[in-house]
Design an enzyme around this catalytic site. Structure first.
Site, PDB file in Angstrom:
ATOM      1  N   ARG A 102       0.842  -1.196   0.000  1.00 20.98           N
ATOM      2  CA  ARG A 102       0.000   0.000   0.000  1.00 20.98           C
ATOM      3  C   ARG A 102       0.876   1.245   0.000  1.00 20.98           C
ATOM      4  O   ARG A 102       1.805   1.361   0.804  1.00 20.98           O
ATOM      5  CB  ARG A 102      -0.933  -0.002   1.219  1.00 20.98           C
ATOM      6  CG  ARG A 102      -1.865  -1.209   1.226  1.00 20.98           C
ATOM      7  CD  ARG A 102      -2.857  -1.200   2.355  1.00 20.98           C
ATOM      8  NE  ARG A 102      -3.655  -2.431   2.336  1.00 20.98           N
ATOM      9  CZ  ARG A 102      -4.629  -2.704   3.194  1.00 20.98           C
ATOM     10  NH1 ARG A 102      -4.935  -1.832   4.144  1.00 20.98           N
ATOM     11  NH2 ARG A 102      -5.291  -3.841   3.105  1.00 20.98           N
ATOM     12  N   ARG A 108       1.813   1.577  10.385  1.00 22.87           N
ATOM     13  CA  ARG A 108       1.355   1.937   9.034  1.00 22.87           C
ATOM     14  C   ARG A 108       2.550   1.837   8.092  1.00 22.87           C
ATOM     15  O   ARG A 108       3.431   2.698   8.116  1.00 22.87           O
ATOM     16  CB  ARG A 108       0.762   3.345   9.016  1.00 22.87           C
ATOM     17  CG  ARG A 108       0.032   3.705   7.724  1.00 22.87           C
ATOM     18  CD  ARG A 108      -0.415   5.156   7.732  1.00 22.87           C
ATOM     19  NE  ARG A 108      -1.342   5.441   8.797  1.00 22.87           N
ATOM     20  CZ  ARG A 108      -2.671   5.285   8.721  1.00 22.87           C
ATOM     21  NH1 ARG A 108      -3.209   4.859   7.587  1.00 22.87           N
ATOM     22  NH2 ARG A 108      -3.451   5.566   9.750  1.00 22.87           N
ATOM     23  N   GLU A 150      -7.543   0.115  14.570  1.00 21.49           N
ATOM     24  CA  GLU A 150      -8.045  -0.992  13.763  1.00 21.49           C
ATOM     25  C   GLU A 150      -7.019  -2.113  13.598  1.00 21.49           C
ATOM     26  O   GLU A 150      -5.880  -1.873  13.217  1.00 21.49           O
ATOM     27  CB  GLU A 150      -8.448  -0.485  12.375  1.00 21.49           C
ATOM     28  CG  GLU A 150      -8.936  -1.587  11.439  1.00 21.49           C
ATOM     29  CD  GLU A 150      -9.011  -1.142   9.985  1.00 21.49           C
ATOM     30  OE1 GLU A 150      -8.930  -2.017   9.109  1.00 21.49           O
ATOM     31  OE2 GLU A 150      -9.108   0.079   9.727  1.00 21.49           O
ATOM     32  N   SER A 165     -10.946  -6.030   9.926  1.00 27.20           N
ATOM     33  CA  SER A 165     -12.113  -5.417   9.295  1.00 27.20           C
ATOM     34  C   SER A 165     -12.832  -6.482   8.488  1.00 27.20           C
ATOM     35  O   SER A 165     -12.184  -7.328   7.857  1.00 27.20           O
ATOM     36  CB  SER A 165     -11.663  -4.267   8.381  1.00 27.20           C
ATOM     37  OG  SER A 165     -12.773  -3.624   7.797  1.00 27.20           O
ATOM     38  N   ARG A 177       0.430  -4.849  12.613  1.00 30.15           N
ATOM     39  CA  ARG A 177      -0.434  -4.221  13.611  1.00 30.15           C
ATOM     40  C   ARG A 177      -0.717  -5.166  14.774  1.00 30.15           C
ATOM     41  O   ARG A 177      -0.844  -4.738  15.927  1.00 30.15           O
ATOM     42  CB  ARG A 177      -1.746  -3.758  12.968  1.00 30.15           C
ATOM     43  CG  ARG A 177      -1.561  -2.592  12.025  1.00 30.15           C
ATOM     44  CD  ARG A 177      -2.872  -1.992  11.586  1.00 30.15           C
ATOM     45  NE  ARG A 177      -2.638  -0.811  10.751  1.00 30.15           N
ATOM     46  CZ  ARG A 177      -3.546   0.109  10.468  1.00 30.15           C
ATOM     47  NH1 ARG A 177      -4.774  -0.022  10.955  1.00 30.15           N
ATOM     48  NH2 ARG A 177      -3.253   1.149   9.724  1.00 30.15           N
TER      49      ARG A 177
END
Length: 425
Positions: free
Chosen positions: A261, A276, A348, A351, A388
């Site tokens: 990403r 991140r 988060e 999801s 994460r």
């Protein structure tokens, strides 16, 4: 994409969905207009072709001036047919282009608003009181460095910012997480999958990642291939252009893959550590079900995520994501957010999204139920996004001496190790 028949029958519902998402409402009327031109030009083309065929039968039987007149008319008809065909193709292309820009229809129970307008559904686990325990918690990067588990300095040296190395127990911890997650998914009936990290444009577009999320996608221009941001993409495209018999549903896959990403627009956010990053590994759940079963499947995916985070002994909450933060493919999305002690907030970790028929229509995936063939529903759910999850484990299970307690579920995958100890400098 959504069903055009639904758009024609209830355009106000589609307008309301676009409005709730914060997206362009005028797109609905533009699409309705293009669809009407597509249908009317199609009718016009069919009428002219029918007339052309009828005329073609008369010409061989005619002679003299009559035949010349018919031939003249045939030439005019041929030109009209060609023009009508071009008009039909243009209207169809415009309709398809606009349809691909339209987001999925939002579920009526989704809270309306932006990123901060979510609804908290439940909180699970106990947040530790480090003050009562007599020490100040360290963040994951400090812990990971003293454990010899994380090296961001050399990650930046080798690849740039937001890259990292997992070293020693850090690498072992990733492998333990992946194996434990795959074990849980397999026990729940998922088929384990190792998926491609590069996909063709139709696969990326079909899952909806070339719309709002396009700025975060890496593209290899010379090969016209995309690096996936999640194995949801190859798992969704796995059955592209196929018809699946109803008795095979549900189909459930657990994909493990690297994810890439660009994190465009995140300048200055989460720059410390590995929360991140541009590249990470993830175990993703993916389901194909009949449309009428999608809401129940969505709850199942959420329960599997809750089971996973509970097994890691993490305090977390479940939120119902608001309309403006859904992404174009999801009709509804639940996030599980783990407590990060040094940030003093939930972040988060997993999801799960119910994409209803949105992706299957774009990818031409259908189900055969008796004589009926129709689109099916697709759903996705993160089981373990590794970096994460490592952040949450290190911070929540740290001890005063800088060591980290290993959750019981991971110990069999770490040779029975119960504690991660700081390494000697």
């Amino acid at each position: 994409m959504i069903d055009l028949r639904l758009l024609r029958e209830d355009p106000d519902r589609v307008r309301a969905s676009q409005r709730a998402r914060g997206e362009d409402v005028e797109l609905v009327d533009a699409l309705l207009s293009a669809d009407e031109r597509r249908r009317s030009s199609g009718v016009r083309f069919d009428e002219l072709r029918s007339e052309q065929k009828s005329l073609g039968k008369l010409i061989p039987k005619a002679s003299g001036d009559e035949k010349q007149e018919l031939l003249k008319k045939a030439g005019e008809l041929a030109a009209a047919v060609k023009a009508a065909d071009a008009e039909r193709d243009q209207a169809a292309a415009e309709t398809q282009e606009l349809l691909l820009k339209l987001g999925n229809l939002v579920h009526p129970d989704v809270p309306v608003g932006g990123e901060e307008d979510f609804r908290v559904l439940e909180e699970l686990g106990t947040i530790r009181d480090f003050t009562a325990e007599g020490f100040e918690p360290k963040d994951h990067l400090e812990l990971g460095t003293t454990l010899g588990a994380i090296d961001v300095e050399r990650g930046a040296k080798v690849s740039g910012s937001r890259f990292y190395f997992l070293t020693g127990v850090g690498a072992l911890l990733e492998l333990a997480l992946v194996n434990a997650a795959i074990a849980q998914a397999t026990a729940a009936g998922f088929t384990p999958m190792l998926t491609p990290a590069l996909v063709r444009p139709q696969s990326m577009a079909g899952t909806g990642f070339l719309g709002q999320a396009a700025q975060d996608v890496y593209h290899l221009d010379d090969d016209d291939l995309y690096l996936v941001g999640t194995s949801e993409v190859p798992l969704a495209a796995y059955h592209m252009d196929e018809i699946i018999d109803a008795d095979r549903l549900p189909l459930r896959y657990a994909g493990f893959s690297p994810c890439f990403r660009r994190e465009a627009g995140s300048h200055g956010k989460d720059t410390r550590g590995i929360f991140r990053v541009h590249q990470f590994d993830k175990v993703e759940m993916f389901s194909y079900v009949a449309p009428e079963d999608s809401e129940a499947e969505h709850q199942r995916l959420l329960e599997w995520e809750k089971q996973w985070l509970t097994s890691l002994e993490l305090p977390f909450r479940v939120i119902d994501v608001a309309t403006g933060d859904l992404g174009s493919s999801a009709a509804r999305k639940f996030d599980c957010e783990a407590w990060i002690p040094t940030q003093g907030k939930y972040r988060e970790l997993t999801s799960t999204s119910d994409c209803t028929e949105f992706q299957s229509r774009r990818l031409s995936i259908r189900v055969r139920d008796g004589k009926q063939i129709r689109p099916l529903a697709t759903l996705n759910g993160t089981l373990c996004a590794v970096p994460r999850t490592i952040v949450a484990i290190l911070e929540n299970h740290q001890q005063a001496d800088g060591s980290v307690r290993v959750p019981e579920v991971l110990r069999p995958y770490l040779g029975g190790r119960e504690i991660l100890e700081p390494v000697a400098k």
